[in-house]
Design a protein around this motif. Structure first.
Motif, PDB file in Angstrom:
ATOM      1  N   LEU A   4       1.468  -1.375  -0.170  1.00  0.00           N
ATOM      2  CA  LEU A   4      -0.431  -0.001   0.001  1.00  0.00           C
ATOM      3  C   LEU A   4       1.280   1.040   0.064  1.00  0.00           C
ATOM      4  O   LEU A   4       0.552   2.382  -0.965  1.00  0.00           O
ATOM      5  N   LEU A   5       1.895   1.287   0.683  1.00  0.00           N
ATOM      6  CA  LEU A   5       3.024   2.904   0.996  1.00  0.00           C
ATOM      7  C   LEU A   5       3.573   2.934  -0.156  1.00  0.00           C
ATOM      8  O   LEU A   5       3.469   3.705  -0.643  1.00  0.00           O
ATOM      9  N   ILE A   6       3.752   1.627  -0.511  1.00  0.00           N
ATOM     10  CA  ILE A   6       4.642   1.687  -1.954  1.00  0.00           C
ATOM     11  C   ILE A   6       3.717   1.997  -3.389  1.00  0.00           C
ATOM     12  O   ILE A   6       3.912   3.329  -3.989  1.00  0.00           O
ATOM     13  N   GLY A   7       2.857   1.728  -2.968  1.00  0.00           N
ATOM     14  CA  GLY A   7       1.479   1.735  -3.891  1.00  0.00           C
ATOM     15  C   GLY A   7       1.515   3.760  -4.171  1.00  0.00           C
ATOM     16  O   GLY A   7       1.080   4.341  -4.915  1.00  0.00           O
ATOM     17  N   ALA A   8       1.032   3.793  -2.723  1.00  0.00           N
ATOM     18  CA  ALA A   8       1.000   5.745  -2.345  1.00  0.00           C
ATOM     19  C   ALA A   8       2.044   6.340  -2.992  1.00  0.00           C
ATOM     20  O   ALA A   8       1.980   7.493  -3.628  1.00  0.00           O
ATOM     21  N   VAL A   9       3.206   5.881  -2.612  1.00  0.00           N
ATOM     22  CA  VAL A   9       4.635   7.101  -3.069  1.00  0.00           C
ATOM     23  C   VAL A   9       4.522   6.493  -4.323  1.00  0.00           C
ATOM     24  O   VAL A   9       4.452   8.116  -4.929  1.00  0.00           O
ATOM     25  N   SER A  10       4.919   6.100  -4.794  1.00  0.00           N
ATOM     26  CA  SER A  10       5.262   5.364  -6.240  1.00  0.00           C
ATOM     27  C   SER A  10       4.096   6.222  -7.241  1.00  0.00           C
ATOM     28  O   SER A  10       4.328   6.818  -8.426  1.00  0.00           O
ATOM     29  N   THR A  11       2.940   6.803  -6.326  1.00  0.00           N
ATOM     30  CA  THR A  11       1.277   7.120  -7.045  1.00  0.00           C
ATOM     31  C   THR A  11       1.625   8.702  -7.275  1.00  0.00           C
ATOM     32  O   THR A  11       1.601   9.776  -8.348  1.00  0.00           O
ATOM     33  N   ILE A  12       2.487   9.231  -6.123  1.00  0.00           N
ATOM     34  CA  ILE A  12       2.352  10.826  -6.468  1.00  0.00           C
ATOM     35  C   ILE A  12       3.737  11.028  -6.791  1.00  0.00           C
ATOM     36  O   ILE A  12       3.545  12.115  -7.604  1.00  0.00           O
TER      37      ILE A  12
END
Length: 198
Positions: A14-22
Protein backbone atom coordinates in the motif's frame (compact mmCIF):
# COMPACT_ATOMS: atom_id res chain seq x y z
CA UNK A 1 2.17 -17.39 5.09
CA UNK A 2 1.51 -16.22 8.65
CA UNK A 3 -1.12 -13.51 9.06
CA UNK A 4 1.48 -11.11 10.53
CA UNK A 5 3.63 -11.42 7.42
CA UNK A 6 0.62 -11.04 5.13
CA UNK A 7 -0.33 -7.81 6.92
CA UNK A 8 3.27 -6.54 6.50
CA UNK A 9 3.14 -7.33 2.78
CA UNK A 10 -0.26 -5.68 2.42
CA UNK A 11 0.73 -2.49 4.24
CA UNK A 12 4.16 -2.16 2.64
CA UNK A 13 2.63 -2.63 -0.83
CA UNK A 14 0.00 0.00 0.00
CA UNK A 15 2.79 2.41 0.96
CA UNK A 16 4.76 1.68 -2.22
CA UNK A 17 1.61 2.17 -4.30
CA UNK A 18 0.91 5.54 -2.66
CA UNK A 19 4.49 6.87 -2.91
CA UNK A 20 4.98 5.73 -6.52
CA UNK A 21 1.62 7.22 -7.55
CA UNK A 22 2.51 10.57 -5.97
CA UNK A 23 5.80 10.68 -7.88
CA UNK A 24 4.32 9.48 -11.19
CA UNK A 25 1.24 11.67 -10.74
CA UNK A 26 3.25 14.87 -10.43
CA UNK A 27 5.53 13.76 -13.29
CA UNK A 28 2.78 12.98 -15.81
CA UNK A 29 0.60 15.95 -14.86
CA UNK A 30 3.38 18.45 -14.18
CA UNK A 31 1.90 21.00 -16.61
CA UNK A 32 -1.27 21.05 -14.50
CA UNK A 33 0.46 21.10 -11.10
CA UNK A 34 3.52 23.29 -11.64
CA UNK A 35 1.50 26.47 -11.08
CA UNK A 36 0.60 25.23 -7.58
CA UNK A 37 4.30 24.97 -6.73
CA UNK A 38 5.12 28.31 -8.32
CA UNK A 39 2.32 29.93 -6.30
CA UNK A 40 3.37 28.00 -3.15
CA UNK A 41 -0.26 26.95 -2.69
CA UNK A 42 0.35 24.47 0.13
CA UNK A 43 -3.33 23.60 0.68
CA UNK A 44 -3.89 22.74 -2.99
CA UNK A 45 -0.66 20.75 -3.13
CA UNK A 46 -1.69 18.76 -0.04
CA UNK A 47 -5.13 18.09 -1.57
CA UNK A 48 -3.49 16.79 -4.76
CA UNK A 49 -1.11 14.63 -2.68
CA UNK A 50 -4.04 13.20 -0.68
CA UNK A 51 -5.93 12.46 -3.91
CA UNK A 52 -2.86 10.73 -5.38
CA UNK A 53 -2.41 8.71 -2.17
CA UNK A 54 -6.01 7.49 -2.47
CA UNK A 55 -5.51 6.59 -6.13
CA UNK A 56 -2.22 4.88 -5.22
CA UNK A 57 -4.00 2.78 -2.59
CA UNK A 58 -6.50 1.66 -5.25
CA UNK A 59 -3.70 0.75 -7.68
CA UNK A 60 -1.92 -1.13 -4.90
CA UNK A 61 -5.04 -3.12 -4.03
CA UNK A 62 -5.58 -3.98 -7.72
CA UNK A 63 -1.94 -5.13 -7.83
CA UNK A 64 -2.35 -7.27 -4.71
CA UNK A 65 -5.56 -8.83 -6.00
CA UNK A 66 -3.77 -9.69 -9.25
CA UNK A 67 -0.81 -11.13 -7.36
CA UNK A 68 -2.84 -13.46 -5.18
CA UNK A 69 -5.05 -14.42 -8.13
CA UNK A 70 -1.91 -15.36 -10.07
CA UNK A 71 -0.55 -17.45 -7.18
CA UNK A 72 -3.82 -19.42 -7.31
CA UNK A 73 -3.79 -19.69 -11.13
CA UNK A 74 -0.13 -20.79 -11.05
CA UNK A 75 -0.90 -23.65 -8.66
CA UNK A 76 -3.91 -24.62 -10.77
CA UNK A 77 -1.77 -24.47 -13.95
CA UNK A 78 0.93 -26.67 -12.42
CA UNK A 79 -1.69 -29.23 -11.44
CA UNK A 80 -3.53 -29.18 -14.78
CA UNK A 81 -0.71 -28.76 -17.31
CA UNK A 82 2.20 -30.14 -15.25
CA UNK A 83 5.40 -29.98 -17.37
CA UNK A 84 3.82 -27.99 -20.19
CA UNK A 85 2.70 -25.15 -17.88
CA UNK A 86 5.81 -23.09 -18.69
CA UNK A 87 5.34 -23.41 -22.49
CA UNK A 88 1.66 -22.50 -22.01
CA UNK A 89 2.72 -19.35 -20.15
CA UNK A 90 5.18 -18.42 -22.93
CA UNK A 91 2.39 -18.77 -25.53
CA UNK A 92 0.11 -16.58 -23.39
CA UNK A 93 2.85 -13.94 -23.03
CA UNK A 94 3.25 -13.84 -26.82
CA UNK A 95 -0.54 -13.69 -27.28
CA UNK A 96 -0.91 -10.78 -24.83
CA UNK A 97 2.04 -8.96 -26.45
CA UNK A 98 0.35 -9.24 -29.85
CA UNK A 99 -3.03 -8.17 -28.46
CA UNK A 100 -1.58 -5.18 -26.64
CA UNK A 101 0.00 -3.88 -29.84
CA UNK A 102 -2.49 -4.92 -32.52
CA UNK A 103 -5.83 -4.31 -30.81
CA UNK A 104 -4.78 -0.99 -29.26
CA UNK A 105 -3.64 0.13 -32.69
CA UNK A 106 -6.92 -1.05 -34.28
CA UNK A 107 -9.10 0.67 -31.66
CA UNK A 108 -7.18 3.87 -31.02
CA UNK A 109 -4.89 4.38 -34.00
CA UNK A 110 -5.97 6.98 -36.52
CA UNK A 111 -5.50 6.74 -40.26
CA UNK A 112 -1.85 7.31 -41.08
CA UNK A 113 -0.67 6.67 -37.49
CA UNK A 114 2.44 4.57 -37.03
CA UNK A 115 2.21 1.33 -35.06
CA UNK A 116 5.61 2.13 -33.49
CA UNK A 117 4.34 3.92 -30.32
CA UNK A 118 2.03 0.98 -29.63
CA UNK A 119 4.91 -1.45 -30.14
CA UNK A 120 7.31 0.55 -27.96
CA UNK A 121 5.11 0.47 -24.84
CA UNK A 122 4.62 -3.31 -25.20
CA UNK A 123 8.38 -3.80 -25.57
CA UNK A 124 9.21 -1.54 -22.61
CA UNK A 125 6.85 -3.49 -20.33
CA UNK A 126 8.31 -6.77 -21.62
CA UNK A 127 11.90 -5.59 -20.96
CA UNK A 128 10.95 -4.51 -17.43
CA UNK A 129 9.30 -7.90 -16.91
CA UNK A 130 12.41 -9.70 -18.19
CA UNK A 131 14.63 -7.75 -15.78
CA UNK A 132 12.41 -8.49 -12.77
CA UNK A 133 12.07 -12.16 -13.79
CA UNK A 134 15.86 -12.43 -14.10
CA UNK A 135 16.34 -10.93 -10.63
CA UNK A 136 13.69 -13.29 -9.21
CA UNK A 137 15.35 -16.33 -10.79
CA UNK A 138 18.73 -15.24 -9.40
CA UNK A 139 17.26 -14.81 -5.92
CA UNK A 140 15.41 -18.14 -5.96
CA UNK A 141 15.91 -20.62 -8.82
CA UNK A 142 15.92 -20.79 -12.63
CA UNK A 143 12.45 -22.30 -12.65
CA UNK A 144 11.01 -19.03 -11.34
CA UNK A 145 11.92 -17.07 -14.49
CA UNK A 146 8.94 -17.86 -16.74
CA UNK A 147 6.26 -17.65 -13.99
CA UNK A 148 7.76 -14.31 -12.87
CA UNK A 149 7.77 -13.00 -16.45
CA UNK A 150 4.19 -14.19 -16.94
CA UNK A 151 3.09 -12.37 -13.80
CA UNK A 152 5.00 -9.20 -14.62
CA UNK A 153 3.73 -9.07 -18.20
CA UNK A 154 0.36 -10.77 -18.52
CA UNK A 155 -1.07 -10.02 -15.08
CA UNK A 156 0.20 -6.43 -15.11
CA UNK A 157 -1.53 -5.79 -18.44
CA UNK A 158 -4.77 -7.39 -17.23
CA UNK A 159 -4.65 -5.13 -14.14
CA UNK A 160 -3.94 -2.15 -16.40
CA UNK A 161 -7.02 -2.73 -18.61
CA UNK A 162 -9.15 0.14 -17.19
CA UNK A 163 -6.52 2.69 -18.26
CA UNK A 164 -5.96 0.94 -21.62
CA UNK A 165 -9.67 1.19 -22.39
CA UNK A 166 -9.80 4.88 -21.49
CA UNK A 167 -6.65 5.52 -23.59
CA UNK A 168 -5.97 8.89 -21.97
CA UNK A 169 -2.24 9.55 -21.68
CA UNK A 170 -2.10 10.83 -18.11
CA UNK A 171 -4.19 7.90 -16.75
CA UNK A 172 -2.39 5.52 -19.05
CA UNK A 173 0.99 6.16 -17.40
CA UNK A 174 -0.36 7.10 -13.97
CA UNK A 175 -1.74 3.58 -13.56
CA UNK A 176 0.98 1.65 -15.41
CA UNK A 177 4.08 2.59 -13.42
CA UNK A 178 2.68 2.12 -9.88
CA UNK A 179 1.22 -1.24 -10.94
CA UNK A 180 4.56 -2.40 -12.31
CA UNK A 181 6.38 -1.18 -9.20
CA UNK A 182 3.89 -2.85 -6.80
CA UNK A 183 3.94 -6.08 -8.82
CA UNK A 184 7.75 -6.15 -8.91
CA UNK A 185 7.93 -5.47 -5.16
CA UNK A 186 5.51 -8.27 -4.26
CA UNK A 187 7.21 -10.74 -6.56
CA UNK A 188 10.70 -9.99 -5.25
CA UNK A 189 9.77 -9.86 -1.57
CA UNK A 190 7.48 -12.93 -1.38
CA UNK A 191 10.19 -15.57 -0.96
CA UNK A 192 11.87 -13.45 1.73
CA UNK A 193 8.61 -13.21 3.66
CA UNK A 194 7.93 -16.94 3.28
CA UNK A 195 11.41 -17.75 4.58
CA UNK A 196 10.95 -15.63 7.72
CA UNK A 197 10.58 -17.70 10.86
CA UNK A 198 8.41 -15.14 12.60
Amino acid sequence: MKSRNWVRLFLSTLLIGAVSTIIVGFAVKWNEYKDLFLASDIIEILLVVLWLIGVGFIFSIISQMGFFAYLTIHRFGLGLFKRVWNPVQIVLIAFVFFDLVYFRYQFFGKEGDSITPYLIIAIVILIFGLIIAYIKSKQTNKGAFIPALFFMYVVSIVEWMPAIQVNENSWFYLMLFPLLICNAYQLLILHKILNKKS
